[in-house]
Enzyme design. Structure first.
Site, PDB file in Angstrom:
ATOM      1  N   ASP A  18     -34.554 -44.344  12.596  1.00 21.16           N
ATOM      2  CA  ASP A  18     -34.275 -45.364  11.793  1.00 21.16           C
ATOM      3  C   ASP A  18     -33.119 -44.872  10.655  1.00 21.16           C
ATOM      4  OD1 ASP A  18     -34.983 -47.214   9.884  1.00 21.16           O
ATOM      5  OD2 ASP A  18     -36.656 -45.927   8.870  1.00 21.16           O
ATOM      6  N   MET A  19     -32.240 -46.006  10.585  1.00 13.40           N
ATOM      7  CA  MET A  19     -31.211 -45.560   9.634  1.00 13.40           C
ATOM      8  C   MET A  19     -31.574 -45.405   8.215  1.00 13.40           C
ATOM      9  SD  MET A  19     -29.087 -45.676  12.237  1.00 13.40           S
ATOM     10  CE  MET A  19     -27.416 -45.368  11.337  1.00 13.40           C
ATOM     11  N   ARG A  60     -32.304 -44.262  -5.774  1.00 13.24           N
ATOM     12  CA  ARG A  60     -33.761 -43.819  -5.940  1.00 13.24           C
ATOM     13  C   ARG A  60     -34.115 -42.862  -6.869  1.00 13.24           C
ATOM     14  NH1 ARG A  60     -35.443 -45.202   0.419  1.00 13.24           N
ATOM     15  NH2 ARG A  60     -33.945 -46.414   0.969  1.00 13.24           N
ATOM     16  N   ASP A 120     -31.977 -51.931  12.042  1.00 15.37           N
ATOM     17  CA  ASP A 120     -31.748 -50.478  12.128  1.00 15.37           C
ATOM     18  C   ASP A 120     -32.761 -49.637  12.374  1.00 15.37           C
ATOM     19  OD1 ASP A 120     -33.560 -50.667  10.217  1.00 15.37           O
ATOM     20  OD2 ASP A 120     -32.594 -49.566   8.716  1.00 15.37           O
ATOM     21  N   GLU A 121     -33.407 -49.894  13.543  1.00 14.52           N
ATOM     22  CA  GLU A 121     -34.477 -49.073  14.187  1.00 14.52           C
ATOM     23  C   GLU A 121     -34.256 -49.095  15.665  1.00 14.52           C
ATOM     24  OE1 GLU A 121     -38.735 -49.406  12.546  1.00 14.52           O
ATOM     25  OE2 GLU A 121     -37.681 -51.278  11.969  1.00 14.52           O
TER      26      GLU A 121
HETATM   27  N1  DCP Z   1     -33.731 -55.469   4.177  1.00 15.09           N
HETATM   28  C1  DCP Z   1     -33.864 -56.569   3.611  1.00 15.09           C
HETATM   29  N2  DCP Z   1     -34.808 -57.100   3.014  1.00 15.09           N
HETATM   30  C2  DCP Z   1     -35.835 -56.273   2.989  1.00 15.09           C
HETATM   31  C3  DCP Z   1     -36.060 -55.197   3.245  1.00 15.09           C
HETATM   32  C4  DCP Z   1     -34.870 -54.646   4.144  1.00 15.09           C
HETATM   33  O1  DCP Z   1     -32.692 -57.276   3.871  1.00 15.09           O
HETATM   34  N3  DCP Z   1     -36.921 -57.166   2.206  1.00 15.09           N
HETATM   35  C5  DCP Z   1     -32.515 -54.626   4.932  1.00 15.09           C
HETATM   36  C6  DCP Z   1     -31.575 -53.814   4.031  1.00 15.09           C
HETATM   37  C7  DCP Z   1     -32.199 -52.648   4.644  1.00 15.09           C
HETATM   38  C8  DCP Z   1     -32.119 -52.949   5.984  1.00 15.09           C
HETATM   39  O2  DCP Z   1     -32.706 -54.217   6.264  1.00 15.09           O
HETATM   40  O3  DCP Z   1     -30.949 -51.580   4.265  1.00 15.09           O
HETATM   41  C9  DCP Z   1     -33.228 -51.761   6.755  1.00 15.09           C
HETATM   42  O4  DCP Z   1     -34.331 -51.945   6.108  1.00 15.09           O
HETATM   43  P1  DCP Z   1     -35.461 -50.744   5.797  1.00 15.09           P
HETATM   44  O5  DCP Z   1     -36.693 -51.209   5.563  1.00 15.09           O
HETATM   45  O6  DCP Z   1     -35.316 -49.740   6.935  1.00 15.09           O
HETATM   46  O7  DCP Z   1     -34.905 -49.731   4.310  1.00 15.09           O
HETATM   47  P2  DCP Z   1     -33.471 -49.140   4.361  1.00 15.09           P
HETATM   48  O8  DCP Z   1     -32.816 -48.705   5.710  1.00 15.09           O
HETATM   49  O9  DCP Z   1     -32.558 -49.687   3.244  1.00 15.09           O
HETATM   50  O10 DCP Z   1     -33.946 -47.698   3.775  1.00 15.09           O
HETATM   51  P3  DCP Z   1     -34.832 -46.563   4.239  1.00 15.09           P
HETATM   52  O11 DCP Z   1     -33.731 -45.275   4.415  1.00 15.09           O
HETATM   53  O12 DCP Z   1     -35.957 -46.380   3.404  1.00 15.09           O
HETATM   54  O13 DCP Z   1     -35.361 -46.794   5.704  1.00 15.09           O
END
Ligand code: DCP
Length: 542
Positions: A18-19, A60, A120-121
């Site tokens: 997971d990125m 965060r 991103d997964e």
């Molecule tokens: N995303 C979005 N709307 C949301 C949730 C996420 O557009 N309600 C997009 C932005 C994030 C990406 O999808 O960067 C991936 O979501 P993740 O839930 O995997 O969260 P992040 O990668 O941002 O953070 P983490 O490091 O917690 O996985």
């Protein structure tokens, strides 16, 4: 829900990658001066600074969360850097994030079967690579273990105060008396650490990973230590992990099924499920779901990693909350045209790059009626055979919308084109293309292939093509759907005229539908951007 094949799952090596704060990393790569600073990506809508959709780990620490809007984030941390999501055609343009995700996938896919699960997964089945390493160069005999691998978190490993954590990991990897399953996981630790370092080197992105014997456990583990870390679940630690895990944290239990387990069965943790015999769970939730629940309580999941690097569908959508709701047919048509243009572009590049074609066009909308007792009624999703060409997609999507609207407002006789607000408003619109298949190998030219397929791809409105039913999933905006939905697909024979338009009716049992839609709407499964989170009819400056 998939029923597990327990005996096959113990000795596999599965990773979930997971990125970390993905959109932020993509923006920071574009603007390196933002690296290390508290940064967040905000959605396109500017109201109160736009809603945050990705938050860096530095931000965060100040308490900035995804649920906030830009203005609130600034109050919490005045130095936060807010980057707006790129915009095209008046809506968020996710193509940069999608392409960045593809870069990562192409690296991860080098060592095993790879399934792109969202923007991103990724899931990886590294069993063969691990077996090969065990046979040729087992970690037990390695003199040096890579630093990144030594930073792994191994669940259940006793790290007493003062003990050298890296040394404990090294000893765990080196154990000669470990059983075959743990020896395979030790190989998995090395392979995943190497892949993650390769991703960093080639893309500048960090990612986190979970390594376990099945997808479910790997996914649970990947989020436990972020950012840029990896977590391993040895077989002996599965019970400890699940015993105290809140039931709603499990994939597919975040929605109605999870609530029912809590309210009706008093199940608060996955461990609480262990008290119920399989028959009891089947009695309450049906055969498949009951068995699935019985299995997950024991950490059993037979779900395979599918070899799939490309999305199963493409979608383009936009929300129109509060006063932005679309209230005239021409306004809807304008936005549908934008969405269809984007969809058409993506279909063309999929065709061009991957030689794949989509067969079904689906329109989803959310709507309200201001003066209606039947306010629960949903705007029906509609689908039809997909014809290539922007103008054709636009025309077909508009026809789907009109068919849906007639049904929604209960007005079957008259025309809706050009009509002004009759007390309805559209708060979200999306179009998607699904049933994407490769053009058969041996096809000498794409043009010829299309000629051979004229009934579906260049069909007239009177096409006699059969249509398959589809799942009515809430469609992500600008999305790609990566997840598999197991639907049986009854063919339907149509009589005449508008029969090419079809309701999208899922062929899942009720529980599965609810479960699925809650899973999809919960998170960013498909790269979903919620373009605005203000509630309906909340007043908002234009
Ligand atoms: N995303 C979005 N709307 C949301 C949730 C996420 O557009 N309600 C997009 C932005 C994030 C990406 O999808 O960067 C991936 O979501 P993740 O839930 O995997 O969260 P992040 O990668 O941002 O953070 P983490 O490091 O917690 O996985």
């Amino acid at each position: 829900m998939p029923v597990a094949k327990p005996e096959s799952s113990d000795s596999r090596v599965i990773a979930h990658v997971d990125m970390d704060c993905f959109y932020v990393q993509v923006e920071q790569r574009k603007q390196p001066q933002l690296r290390g600073l508290p940064t967040a990506v905000v959605q396109y809508n500017e109201w109160k600074g736009g809603a945050l959709i990705a938050v860096s780990y530095e931000a965060r620490k100040f308490g900035i969360k995804r649920s906030m809007r830009g203005e609130e984030a600034k109050e919490v941390c005045p130095q936060v850097q807010l980057v707006q999501v790129p915009v095209a055609r008046g809506k968020a343009d996710l193509s940069g994030y999608r392409n960045a995700g593809s870069e990562v996938v192409s690296i991860l896919a080098r060592r095993g079967r790879c399934e792109r699960a969202s923007i991103d997964e990724v899931y990886l089945d590294l069993t063969d690579a691990a077996e090969m390493m065990l046979a040729d160069n087992p970690p037990q005999g390695m003199e040096t273990i890579d630093e990144e691998a030594l930073k792994s978190h191994i669940l259940g490993l006793n790290n007493e105060d003062g003990s050298d954590v890296k040394e404990n990991v090294r000893n765990w990897i080196h154990r000669h008396n470990a059983d075959h399953r743990d020896k395979l996981l030790a190989c998995g630790i090395l392979i995943v650490a190497e892949l993650r370092m390769q991703v960093l080197k080639e893309t500048e992105f960090t990612c986190s990973a979970g390594i376990a014997h099945n997808k479910m456990l790997a996914k649970l583990a990947s989020g436990m230590n972020k950012p840029a870390q990896q977590t391993v679940v040895p077989f002996s630690s599965v019970k400890g992990l699940l015993d105290t895990l809140p039931i709603r944290k499990m994939k597919q239990l975040g929605g109605k099924l999870g609530i029912s387990l809590q309210m009706d069965m008093g199940v608060n943790t996955v461990g609480d499920l262990l008290q119920f015999p399989e028959e009891k769970l089947q009695e309450r939730y049906g055969i498949n779901t009951g068995t699935w629940l019985w299995n997950i309580a024991r950490g059993i999941s037979g779900e395979e990693v599918e070899g799939r690097l490309l999305p199963k569908s493409h979608g383009s959508g936009k929300t129109f909350p509060g006063p932005r709701a679309l209230k005239t047919v021409p306004a809807v048509q304008h936005w549908l045209n934008q969405l269809c243009e984007e969809l058409s572009e993506r279909l063309c590049s999929d065709l061009d790059q991957n030689k794949r074609i989509a067969h079904t066009l689906t329109l989803h909308a959310r709507a309200y009626k201001s003066s209606d007792s039947d306010s629960q009624k949903k705007f029906p999703s509609k689908s039809c055979p997909l014809r290539y060409g922007t103008a054709k997609i636009q025309e077909d999507a508009f026809n789907l919308f009109q068919a849906g609207l007639r049904e929604y407002i209960g007005f079957y006789g008259g025309k809706t084109r050009g009509s002004h607000c009759r007390g309805w408003g559209i708060t979200s619109l999306s179009v998607s293309a699904s049933k994407i298949v490769p053009i058969p190998s041996g096809t000498c030219s794409i043009a010829k292939y299309f000629h051979g397929q004229s009934t579906s791809h260049f069909s007239s409105m009177q096409s006699s093509d059969n249509l398959n039913t589809e799942a009515t999933l809430s469609l992500p905006s600008g999305s790609e759907c990566y997840s598999e939905v197991n639907l049986s697909e009854p063919k339907i024979d149509f009589p005449k005229e508008e029969s090419w338009i079809k309701d999208t009716v899922p062929d899942l049992d009720l529980q599965e539908q609810k479960d699925l839609s809650s899973t999809l709407s919960e998170k960013t499964q498909d790269g979903f951007i919620q373009e605005d989170i203000s509630p309906l009819l909340l007043s908002e400056p234009e």
